[in-house]
Design a protein around this motif. Structure first.
Motif, PDB file in Angstrom:
ATOM      1  N   UNK A 232      14.285  20.328 -20.312  1.00  0.00           N
ATOM      2  CA  UNK A 232      15.494  21.143 -20.175  1.00  0.00           C
ATOM      3  C   UNK A 232      16.538  20.801 -21.231  1.00  0.00           C
ATOM      4  N   UNK A 233      16.411  19.609 -21.792  1.00  0.00           N
ATOM      5  CA  UNK A 233      17.457  19.158 -22.729  1.00  0.00           C
ATOM      6  C   UNK A 233      17.008  19.132 -24.178  1.00  0.00           C
ATOM      7  N   UNK A 234      15.965  19.888 -24.493  1.00  0.00           N
ATOM      8  CA  UNK A 234      15.506  19.968 -25.891  1.00  0.00           C
ATOM      9  C   UNK A 234      15.198  18.579 -26.449  1.00  0.00           C
ATOM     10  N   UNK A 235      14.726  17.697 -25.600  1.00  0.00           N
ATOM     11  CA  UNK A 235      14.411  16.339 -26.055  1.00  0.00           C
ATOM     12  C   UNK A 235      13.171  16.378 -26.946  1.00  0.00           C
ATOM     13  N   UNK A 236      13.181  15.710 -28.109  1.00  0.00           N
ATOM     14  CA  UNK A 236      12.003  15.772 -28.990  1.00  0.00           C
ATOM     15  C   UNK A 236      10.722  15.280 -28.312  1.00  0.00           C
ATOM     16  N   UNK A 237      10.850  14.430 -27.305  1.00  0.00           N
ATOM     17  CA  UNK A 237       9.644  13.944 -26.604  1.00  0.00           C
ATOM     18  C   UNK A 237       8.886  15.099 -25.935  1.00  0.00           C
ATOM     19  N   UNK A 238       9.613  16.141 -25.530  1.00  0.00           N
ATOM     20  CA  UNK A 238       8.944  17.270 -24.877  1.00  0.00           C
ATOM     21  C   UNK A 238       8.033  18.009 -25.851  1.00  0.00           C
ATOM     22  N   UNK A 239       8.301  17.853 -27.140  1.00  0.00           N
ATOM     23  CA  UNK A 239       7.492  18.523 -28.165  1.00  0.00           C
ATOM     24  C   UNK A 239       6.435  17.590 -28.748  1.00  0.00           C
ATOM     25  N   UNK A 240       6.311  16.411 -28.185  1.00  0.00           N
ATOM     26  CA  UNK A 240       5.403  15.405 -28.767  1.00  0.00           C
ATOM     27  C   UNK A 240       4.021  15.529 -28.139  1.00  0.00           C
ATOM     28  N   UNK A 241       3.019  15.488 -28.984  1.00  0.00           N
ATOM     29  CA  UNK A 241       1.649  15.654 -28.467  1.00  0.00           C
ATOM     30  C   UNK A 241       1.204  14.481 -27.609  1.00  0.00           C
TER      31      UNK A 241
END
Lengths: 289, 365
Positions: A232-241
C-alpha cells in the motif's frame, strides 16, 4: 498444548503463572542454566530452548557435559581462538546447541564457515551495522551447495527447508521472531509479537489469561496482514522478486544498501536447488508389513 | 455450458481509467421484478435443454453495491423458480472487492460461489473513486476485501490491465503482482478501448507482445515459482503440454455459448458487446432466454470460423490457439465481425519472438 511457543525472561513468578506451555527462556549467562531447567518440573511447562545472549567470546563459555541435553541457542559477538575451540570440539558437537555469531564482526563470516565445517551447528545473527551481503552470500553458498560434510548454518537451512513458492517464508523463526510460531512475554505479562515490539511497548495484550484467546485478539489479527503495508505504501520491497523469502526484513536499510535483493534472489535459487536435490535423493521405500 | 454475463447494475464506486461505462451511461440497476424474471427464464431454458448447464457471472459496475439483500433475493428466486434445475446453475462473480463485507460470504456460499474474480493495479491513480482516482483509498479497501475472503477460505484471482503506463516497468509490475498473490492466479490482459483514448493509455498489439516478452524469460526460468500466471501458463499448456484450452476470446465457440443481460434486461453477445452497445439481441422482458440464445445474428460468429479458416487465417499455424481471436477485436478495426482480431500480430510476435525461441517448443500442425 497451545500452538505458539512463548519467549520470556527467567522469572519464577511468571513461570508459575504459565501452564502446559512450550517456553524459550531468554537469559544473559550460564550461571542459572540448571536452576532454570529445574524450574520446569512444575505446571507441565516444557523448555523449548534456552536463548542465551552471551557478552563474551564463545571460547569463554563454560561448556560442560551436563549441558548435553539442554536445548540452547547461544548468541555471541565473538568466537575466540580456534585452538581453544578445537580443545572442546567433541563436546561442542555433542551438545544440543546452536551458536549464533554477530554479523557486525566481519571475522564471523569466516568463523561460522569453519565452525560448520568442524561439525558445530551454527548461524549468523544480524547486528546493527551494515551487512556484508557479498560475504553473507558466500556463506550461504557454502551452507547450501557445498558437497563436503558440514553442520547446518542458519538462517539459510531454515529458509531453504521451509521455502514454498506459494507462501511467505519467515526465517525469523530461527531467531524466535515469527508471529506464527512465537509470542514474546515479559515479567509483567505484557505480550508482543516480537522482542522488538516488547521492548518498544507495542503490546498485543497483557496478562497470561489472554494467551488462550490470542488468535481472537484484534491486534494479533491485524498483524496477520501487516505485510500488506508494503504494497500500500509503494515500498520497493513489494516490487522485489525475493519478497517471498525475505518479507521486507531489511526494508530500512534497502535504500542505503540494496545488496539484500541479490542475496535473497540467490537464496531463493538455493531453495529451489535444495528442493530439487531433496526430491531426487528421496529413498525408495519398499513395502513392509 | 451457457454463460450469462449478468450485469444487474452499472453503478460503480470506482472511476478506473480504462472503463468509461460509468461516465458514458447514467448507471442503472436491475429491478427485483426483472431479477425474478431472469430466474424464471433460466429455469425454462434448462428444462428445455436437459443436457445444458448455466453459469451466471455477476458483473458490473460493481455488483457488491447491490447490497446483501439483493443477493439474498437472487438466492430466494433461484430456490423458488429453479428447484429442479438449480443443480445445473453455477454462479461466479467479478468484483473490485472494495465494498466487501463478511455478510456477503454466507450469501456467496448459498449461491455456490467459492472464489471471486477481481482486478488490481499497483500504479497510482489508475483505479479509485473520484476525479483523481484515489488509488490509496481504493487499494486499502481492496486489501480489506481480500482479507475477508482469505479469512473465510474463499479463493480469488485477478486481472491486471496492461496500459501504456505499464510498459516502462513490466518486470516490476510482474513481481509486485506475483508477490501480492504468491500462489499465482492472475492474468495480464491488454487494455481494451472502444473509441477515444482520452488518457493516452492505449497500447498496440506489438507493445503488448513486448510487455509480455519482457516478463516471459523470467517466468519461464522460474515457472515452478510463478505457476498460474496467464497468458504464459495457457500458452505453455496449449503448445507444450498439448492441452488445448483457451479463453472465450480465442476458443471460437462463443457463438451460442454466451449472453449478456444488462440492468434493463437488454441482451447482447457478451459483456464487451453489451457495454459498447454493438450487438443487440433485444430484451429479456420480450424474449425468452432460449430464444435469445438462438438468435439468428449468432450465426455470423459460427460462419466467421469457416470464413477465416478459408481466408485470412488459412494455414496459420496458431489457428487452434486463437480461432481468429475475439470478433469484437475485429469489429473495433473494421466495423465488421468477420475478420480476424486486430491483435493477431501481437500474438504472433509474442509466440515467434519470445515463446517459441525461449521454450524451444514447436508448433505442430
Amino acid at each position: 498444548m497451545r500452538e505458539h511457543f512463548l519467549v520470556c525472561p527467567f522469572d519464577e513468578k511468571l513461570l508459575s503463572r504459565l501452564k502446559n506451555e512450550r517456553i524459550a527462556i531468554v537469559t544473559n549467562g550460564f550461571e542459572q542454566v540448571h536452576h532454570i531447567c529445574e524450574s520446569f518440573n512444575d505446571n507441565g511447562n516444557t523448555l523449548h530452548c534456552l536463548v542465551i545472549h552471551y557478552s563474551g567470546s564463545v571460547v569463554s563459555i563454560p561448556f560442560h557435559e551436563n549441558l548435553k541435553n539442554i536445548p540452547m541457542a547461544i548468541f555471541a559477538n565473538e568466537l575466540g581462538p580456534f585452538k581453544e575451540i578445537m580443545a572442546r570440539i567433541h563436546m561442542l558437537r555433542e551438545l544440543n546447541t546452536r551458536i549464533f555469531l554477530n554479523s557486525d564482526n566481519k571475522a564471523n563470516y569466516t568463523n561460522i564457515h569453519i565452525l560448520a565445517s568442524l561439525g558445530v551447528d551454527c548461524g549468523i545473527f544480524f547486528g546493527e551495522n551494515e551487512i556484508d551481503w557479498s560475504a553473507l552470500n558466500d556463506l550461504m553458498t557454502y551452507a547450501i551447495y557445498a558437497k563436503v560434510g558440514h553442520a547446518t548454518i542458519e538462517p539459510f537451512m531454515y529458509a531453504v527447508k521451509h521455502y514454498s513458492p506459494d507462501k511467505l517464508t519467515d526465517f525469523g523463526t530461527v531467531y524466535f521472531e515469527n508471529r506464527e510460531s512465537y509470542l514474546h512475554i515479559d515479567k509483567d505479562e505484557n505480550i508482543a509479537h516480537t522482542s522488538k515490539d516488547l521492548k518498544a511497548g507495542k503490546f498485543i495484550a497483557t496478562g497470561v489469561e489472554a494467551l488462550s484467546q490470542i488468535r481472537e485478539n484484534k491486534f494479533y489479527q491485524d498483524a496477520e496482514y501487516a505485510w500488506q503495508e508494503f504494497f500500500l505504501n509503494e515500498n520497493p520491497c513489494a516490487y522485489c522478486q525475493a519478497w517471498r523469502i525475505c518479507v521486507g526484513k531489511f526494508t530500512e536499510t534497502f535504500e542505503k544498501n540494496p545488496g539484500c535483493r541479490q542475496f535473497f534472489i540467490d537464496l531463493m535459487d538455493a531453495a529451489d536447488f535444495y528442493r530439487t536435490a531433496e526430491s531426487k535423493n528421496k529413498k525408495k521405500e519398499i513395502w513392509q508389513p | 455450458m451457457a454463460t450469462i454475463i449478468f450485469k444487474p447494475t452499472e453503478k460503480c464506486n470506482s472511476n478506473c481509467i480504462y472503463c468509461d461505462v460509468v461516465t458514458r451511461k447514467k448507471p442503472k440497476t436491475m429491478s427485483l421484478d426483472l431479477l425474478e424474471l431472469i430466474f424464471k427464464n433460466i429455469d425454462d431454458f434448462l428444462k428445455a435443454k436437459p443436457a445444458e448447464n448455466v453459469q451466471v457471472i455477476w458483473h458490473g459496475g460493481e455488483p457488491l453495491l447491490l447490497g446483501e439483500e439483493y443477493f439474498l433475493k437472487a438466492y430466494e428466486f433461484q430456490e423458488k423458480y429453479c428447484p429442479e434445475t438449480k443443480i445445473r446453475i453455477k454462479h461466479a462473480i467479478q468484483s473490485n472487492l472494495t465494498a466487501m463485507n463478511e455478510n456477503f460470504i454466507g450469501l456467496f456460499r448459498k449461491l455456490g460461489i467459492n472464489q471471486v474474480g477481481t482486478s488490481y493495479e499497483p500504479l497510482a491513480n489508475m483505479r479509485g473513486p473520484g476525479k483523481d482516482r484515489d488509488s490509496a483509498f481504493y487499494n486499502k479497501q481492496f486489501m480489506k476485501g481480500i482479507n475477508i475472503l482469505k479469512r473465510n477460505n474463499m479463493g480469488w484471482g485477478f486481472i491486471y490491465v496492461v496500459t501504456k503506463k505499464s510498459l516502462e516497468r513490466p518486470l516490476d509490475i510482474f513481481f509486485f503482482l506475483s508477490n501480492l498473490k504468491l500462489s499465482g492466479g492472475f492474468m495480464l490482459n491488454p487494455v481494451l478501448l472502444y473509441g477515444e483514448d482520452k488518457y493516452n493509455i492505449g497500447i498496440t498489439p506489438e507493445e503488448y507482445a513486448d510487455f509480455l516478452g519482457a516478463i516471459f524469460p523470467y517466468w519461464w526460468a522460474h515457472r515452478d515459482r510463478f505457476q498460474a500466471v496467464n497468458p504464459f501458463r495457457m500458452f505453455t499448456e496449449n503448445i507444450i503440454d498439448k492441452k488445448v484450452s483457451v479463453g472465450c476470446e480465442d476458443n471460437g465457440t462463443c457463438a451460442y455459448g454466451h449472453i449478456y443481460i444488462g440492468p434493463s434486461g437488454e441482451a447482447s453477445q457478451c459483456g464487451r458487446a453489451g457495454d459498447w452497445e454493438i450487438i443487440s439481441y433485444g430484451n429479456i422482458n420480450d424474449r425468452s432466454l432460449l430464444d435469445i440464445m438462438q438468435d439468428k445474428q449468432r450465426e455470423q460468429f459460427l460462419n466467421r470460423d469457416k470464413l477465416l479458416q478459408e481466408g485470412e487465417c488459412k494455414d496459420c499455424p496458431y489457428w487452434k490457439f486463437c480461432h481468429g481471436g475475439c470478433p469484437l477485436d475485429s469489429f473495433i478495426k473494421t466495423k465488421d465481425f468477420l475478420h480476424k482480431t486486430n491483435r493477431c500480430n501481437g500474438k504472433k510476435i509474442f509466440l515467434e519472438k519470445y515463446f517459441l525461441p525461449i521454450t524451444g517448443a514447436r508448433i505442430e500442425n
